[in-house]
Design a protein around this motif. Sequence first.
Motif, PDB file in Angstrom:
ATOM      1  N   GLY A  56       0.819  -1.210   0.000  1.00 21.75           N
ATOM      2  CA  GLY A  56       0.000   0.000   0.000  1.00 21.75           C
ATOM      3  C   GLY A  56       0.846   1.249   0.000  1.00 21.75           C
ATOM      4  O   GLY A  56       0.531   2.233  -0.685  1.00 21.75           O
ATOM      5  N   CYS A  57       1.967   1.232   0.752  1.00 26.02           N
ATOM      6  CA  CYS A  57       2.897   2.379   0.778  1.00 26.02           C
ATOM      7  C   CYS A  57       3.443   2.686  -0.606  1.00 26.02           C
ATOM      8  O   CYS A  57       3.584   3.848  -0.983  1.00 26.02           O
ATOM      9  N   ILE A  58       3.764   1.634  -1.333  1.00 28.14           N
ATOM     10  CA  ILE A  58       4.383   1.804  -2.651  1.00 28.14           C
ATOM     11  C   ILE A  58       3.340   2.218  -3.690  1.00 28.14           C
ATOM     12  O   ILE A  58       3.560   3.132  -4.496  1.00 28.14           O
ATOM     13  N   ILE A  59       2.174   1.553  -3.662  1.00 34.24           N
ATOM     14  CA  ILE A  59       1.130   1.829  -4.655  1.00 34.24           C
ATOM     15  C   ILE A  59       0.609   3.255  -4.531  1.00 34.24           C
ATOM     16  O   ILE A  59       0.331   3.923  -5.533  1.00 34.24           O
ATOM     17  N   VAL A  60       0.483   3.749  -3.294  1.00 33.53           N
ATOM     18  CA  VAL A  60      -0.072   5.088  -3.115  1.00 33.53           C
ATOM     19  C   VAL A  60       0.834   6.147  -3.738  1.00 33.53           C
ATOM     20  O   VAL A  60       0.351   7.156  -4.276  1.00 33.53           O
ATOM     21  N   VAL A  61       2.144   5.932  -3.711  1.00 27.05           N
ATOM     22  CA  VAL A  61       3.077   6.883  -4.344  1.00 27.05           C
ATOM     23  C   VAL A  61       2.848   6.911  -5.847  1.00 27.05           C
ATOM     24  O   VAL A  61       2.741   7.980  -6.459  1.00 27.05           O
TER      25      VAL A  61
ATOM     26  N   SER B 264       4.540  11.799   5.204  1.00 24.62           N
ATOM     27  CA  SER B 264       4.781  10.802   6.210  1.00 24.62           C
ATOM     28  C   SER B 264       3.768  10.827   7.309  1.00 24.62           C
ATOM     29  O   SER B 264       3.821  10.058   8.242  1.00 24.62           O
ATOM     30  N   GLY B 265       2.803  11.743   7.204  1.00 24.44           N
ATOM     31  CA  GLY B 265       1.863  11.866   8.301  1.00 24.44           C
ATOM     32  C   GLY B 265       2.497  12.489   9.511  1.00 24.44           C
ATOM     33  O   GLY B 265       1.997  12.375  10.616  1.00 24.44           O
ATOM     34  N   ALA B 266       3.571  13.196   9.302  1.00 21.96           N
ATOM     35  CA  ALA B 266       4.265  13.746  10.430  1.00 21.96           C
ATOM     36  C   ALA B 266       3.625  15.028  10.892  1.00 21.96           C
ATOM     37  O   ALA B 266       2.695  15.535  10.293  1.00 21.96           O
ATOM     38  N   PHE B 267       4.164  15.600  11.968  1.00 17.69           N
ATOM     39  CA  PHE B 267       3.623  16.816  12.566  1.00 17.69           C
ATOM     40  C   PHE B 267       3.931  18.008  11.673  1.00 17.69           C
ATOM     41  O   PHE B 267       4.870  18.003  10.901  1.00 17.69           O
ATOM     42  N   VAL B 268       3.132  19.075  11.808  1.00 17.21           N
ATOM     43  CA  VAL B 268       3.319  20.259  10.971  1.00 17.21           C
ATOM     44  C   VAL B 268       4.730  20.825  11.081  1.00 17.21           C
ATOM     45  O   VAL B 268       5.311  21.290  10.122  1.00 17.21           O
ATOM     46  N   LEU B 269       5.309  20.812  12.291  1.00 19.83           N
ATOM     47  CA  LEU B 269       6.647  21.355  12.440  1.00 19.83           C
ATOM     48  C   LEU B 269       7.655  20.273  12.076  1.00 19.83           C
ATOM     49  O   LEU B 269       8.493  19.874  12.853  1.00 19.83           O
ATOM     50  N   THR B 270       7.531  19.794  10.861  1.00 20.64           N
ATOM     51  CA  THR B 270       8.300  18.626  10.457  1.00 20.64           C
ATOM     52  C   THR B 270       9.779  18.932  10.388  1.00 20.64           C
ATOM     53  O   THR B 270      10.191  20.059  10.217  1.00 20.64           O
TER      54      THR B 270
ATOM     55  N   ILE C  49      10.114   3.371  17.350  1.00 20.41           N
ATOM     56  CA  ILE C  49      11.259   3.068  16.482  1.00 20.41           C
ATOM     57  C   ILE C  49      10.926   3.382  15.026  1.00 20.41           C
ATOM     58  O   ILE C  49      11.727   3.983  14.305  1.00 20.41           O
ATOM     59  N   GLU C  50       9.725   3.019  14.594  1.00 17.74           N
ATOM     60  CA  GLU C  50       9.332   3.271  13.205  1.00 17.74           C
ATOM     61  C   GLU C  50       9.346   4.761  12.878  1.00 17.74           C
ATOM     62  O   GLU C  50       9.953   5.191  11.895  1.00 17.74           O
ATOM     63  N   ILE C  51       8.688   5.571  13.712  1.00 12.59           N
ATOM     64  CA  ILE C  51       8.574   6.997  13.398  1.00 12.59           C
ATOM     65  C   ILE C  51       9.921   7.699  13.557  1.00 12.59           C
ATOM     66  O   ILE C  51      10.269   8.581  12.757  1.00 12.59           O
ATOM     67  N   SER C  52      10.699   7.323  14.564  1.00 15.04           N
ATOM     68  CA  SER C  52      12.015   7.940  14.714  1.00 15.04           C
ATOM     69  C   SER C  52      12.908   7.611  13.515  1.00 15.04           C
ATOM     70  O   SER C  52      13.693   8.452  13.060  1.00 15.04           O
ATOM     71  N   GLN C  53      12.772   6.396  12.976  1.00 22.65           N
ATOM     72  CA  GLN C  53      13.545   6.040  11.785  1.00 22.65           C
ATOM     73  C   GLN C  53      13.065   6.823  10.567  1.00 22.65           C
ATOM     74  O   GLN C  53      13.879   7.244   9.733  1.00 22.65           O
ATOM     75  N   ILE C  54      11.750   7.030  10.451  1.00 19.57           N
ATOM     76  CA  ILE C  54      11.219   7.838   9.356  1.00 19.57           C
ATOM     77  C   ILE C  54      11.753   9.268   9.466  1.00 19.57           C
ATOM     78  O   ILE C  54      12.166   9.883   8.474  1.00 19.57           O
ATOM     79  N   GLN C  55      11.750   9.819  10.686  1.00 17.47           N
ATOM     80  CA  GLN C  55      12.271  11.175  10.892  1.00 17.47           C
ATOM     81  C   GLN C  55      13.753  11.251  10.538  1.00 17.47           C
ATOM     82  O   GLN C  55      14.208  12.199   9.901  1.00 17.47           O
TER      83      GLN C  55
ATOM     84  N   ILE D 158       9.071   7.716   4.019  1.00 17.43           N
ATOM     85  CA  ILE D 158       7.932   6.837   4.297  1.00 17.43           C
ATOM     86  C   ILE D 158       7.939   5.621   3.379  1.00 17.43           C
ATOM     87  O   ILE D 158       7.624   4.507   3.796  1.00 17.43           O
ATOM     88  N   THR D 159       8.331   5.834   2.120  1.00 16.49           N
ATOM     89  CA  THR D 159       8.377   4.696   1.198  1.00 16.49           C
ATOM     90  C   THR D 159       9.460   3.715   1.612  1.00 16.49           C
ATOM     91  O   THR D 159       9.243   2.504   1.644  1.00 16.49           O
ATOM     92  N   ALA D 160      10.634   4.256   1.950  1.00 24.09           N
ATOM     93  CA  ALA D 160      11.752   3.386   2.327  1.00 24.09           C
ATOM     94  C   ALA D 160      11.536   2.769   3.699  1.00 24.09           C
ATOM     95  O   ALA D 160      11.596   1.545   3.864  1.00 24.09           O
TER      96      ALA D 160
END
Length: 806
Positions: free
Chosen positions: A157-162, A407-413, A639-645, A658-660
């Motif tokens: 789903g992550c890949i297809i949405v891109v 990434s669905g992250a916070f506004v102050l990304t 761990i997931e979100i910190s790695q995305i950040q 987010i894709t990776a």
Amino acid sequence: MQQIIVNTQINRRLFYGIFFIALSTLMYEILLTRIFSVTMGYHFAFMAVSIALFGMTVGALIVYLAPRKFPQENINQFLSKHAFYFSVTTIASFLIHMFVPFVHGLSLFGFIFTVFTYSVISVPFIFSGICISLLLTRFPDSVNRLYASDLIGASFGCIIVVAALNFTGGPTSVFIAAFMSAFGAFILAKGVNKNKIKILSAYLFLIGLFIVIHTYLVINNDPLIRVFWVRGEYAEKPLYEKWNSFSRVSIDGDSTKLEVPFGWGLSNKYDRNLKIRQLMLNIDAHSTTVLSHFDGDTSQLFHLKYDVANLVHYLRRNSDVLIIGSGGGRDVLSSLYFGQKSVLGIEINKDMISALNNEFGGFTGHLDKYPNVTFVGDEARSYIQRLDRKFDIIQVSVIDNWSASSSGAFVLTENALYTIETWRLLLSRLNDNGILTVTRFYRAKPAELYRLISMSSQALEEAGIKDIRNHLMLIKCQQEERKKDGSGTGTILLSKKPFDKNEIKTIDNLCLVFEFEKVLAPDNVTDSAFAILTLPGKERTDYIKNFPIDVSPPTDDKPFYFHLLKFQDITHTAFWKEWDMSFNVKAIFILLSLMVTMFVLTLLCILVPLYKTRRRTNLKGSFWYFVFFASIGFGFMLIEISQIQRLNIYLGHPIYSITAALSTLLLASGSGSFLSGKYLSTGSAYKKALIALLCLIVIFGLITNSIIYATNSYLTALRILISVAMLIPLGLFMGIAFPLGMKLVRTELESIKPWLWGINGVTSVYATIVTVVISMSYGISSSYWMGFLFYVLAVTSTYRIIKKAA
């Protein structure tokens, strides 16, 4: 509580069903982050993650509290029905959001609209949660394979949405997500109900037909469904609209109309009666730049000499210019007007380059065809690291990265551009006589400029420069049109060599001619804060520590450039009004409101089921199961979100991270879940696997930053491969935990499995918010290590459960 007799026999349709339901769920969740960024503002993009996880948690609790509604003998029918409901409500909730204006404010009215949106959008995820909960709790012998299918589906789903966003845009992609869940319903219904198969076939045909037709209309820029409301205001149909995984790019205006030239720093001395043709280019309907009409005659661009952002061109003639964020081409035109030798424009959003030079090339003059102009579609930081070249001018003009949100992250990304590590890099790419020029907003209290000067001072000091003030100038433009709100524009000039008397005199004359204000220069300063922020050593660092707001230089570990207000000052109304921090307050207010709301909902999701089932279910011995599932919910997301950040800084944009990160972790976790069923069958094996997970988390926590810094200059594709390679081992072992926990649940506690899955889900929701708060306060590494501590708690719980069962 009624005991559910589970059927250990399972057919392949269930694996395919959960695959497509999970795929659709994550697609819609990611799509909402993009759509919310446009319709509601970047402040709310983060809300999509909590909405999805909360809705799924409610679905799991429904399964737990009302098991009689889902008898095992008809399980396929119920799964198919709720997957179909998931598809229908996905479309319905999206259309309601499109056609009902969202109004937000720090008021009761704004709160009601927020709750309404939250409620409507969460409905589809409730049906998704019911399906996935039933599949993961009713087939204990196959839970590892079902969980693997769930995670692998989410990964796809992550890949297809891109791909969908890039090809057909946001609204059509929602229908693609609905098609996927309907296809899952079709698979689950096969062989159960012929009439339902016919209905689902017709439904799938209609959605598929709509997707094809609407994609054709999107390609021809005439979609039926578009963004009608932007932050509560009706939006006219744009001249051009293109969605991609980065943003929504739209162009508005009248190409024949004469207007006052757009410019944040246009001098008051410019005659507003002299008008030009221009169009406005919007990113997610919030960040605005301009497309100026150009037919090759540079004399028509005379208005550009009145812009404070272009002062650098008076100091460095016949220069090689690097523009970071070429956008609509305005800075490129400035370089052409001043006759600079060469121009290299870097823009991460290739659709903006395409709009500028292709779709609207006839209007803008096809700037890419000039022999001394080059456009590059890439992430600036990594591209510059690969460049074996230096420049006389590096220009950064009002570049924002408020779009969190892929990434669905916070506004102050996190923003890879405004960190001390990037400033060091930019200084290293300047010639000995080079200047870095940065333009940002200058409010009544210039908080952003304080932070930029602070960062510039540290970068210069690290380069061995002691007389910092002699290398910096800050010039302010206060337009008449913006005097009411007290905001202006400030341009920083950072030179590798000290500014000489002639250069200072040139700036003085320009300030006199254009009515600009010299706020900071080697020979004077009008704000004592800037004077101290340009001092070397301890005096500056002590001053920053005690400053009312956070003006410390952002780092790669704590890269929240736009987060200036300290959390403890959120309630001090007079303070944040004094510092003009309303934008920061709104973002923090939403974050903390979600945090409090989710804390209450987390307690309710734990306590209400306990209360409702206290007389029907013997919960004795369930405490450590609760601790285990709550811990892996917190641990996985931290761990997931910190790695995305972290990867967002490394890869340069949320969509890459987010894709990776997300797709790799989900795919690897799914594989780990599958393998755990084959190779882990004893308590001793469980313990060893979890200890190995702890060791891997420690190893990757220690080596990740070193790998990132060693490979920062690699091509984006190679950096993505490195990210994937780092995450696969971690994901494999993280995927073991959930099915392991389900297998450890004793037979007499079989009925509480949906509740445990719900606890895992609701703690994951809460963890998404907690991770951001920890990262903003203490750094991304702190979030990661907090995730490690939760996995330690999960391992401790496993030992207690196994010991009790022995």
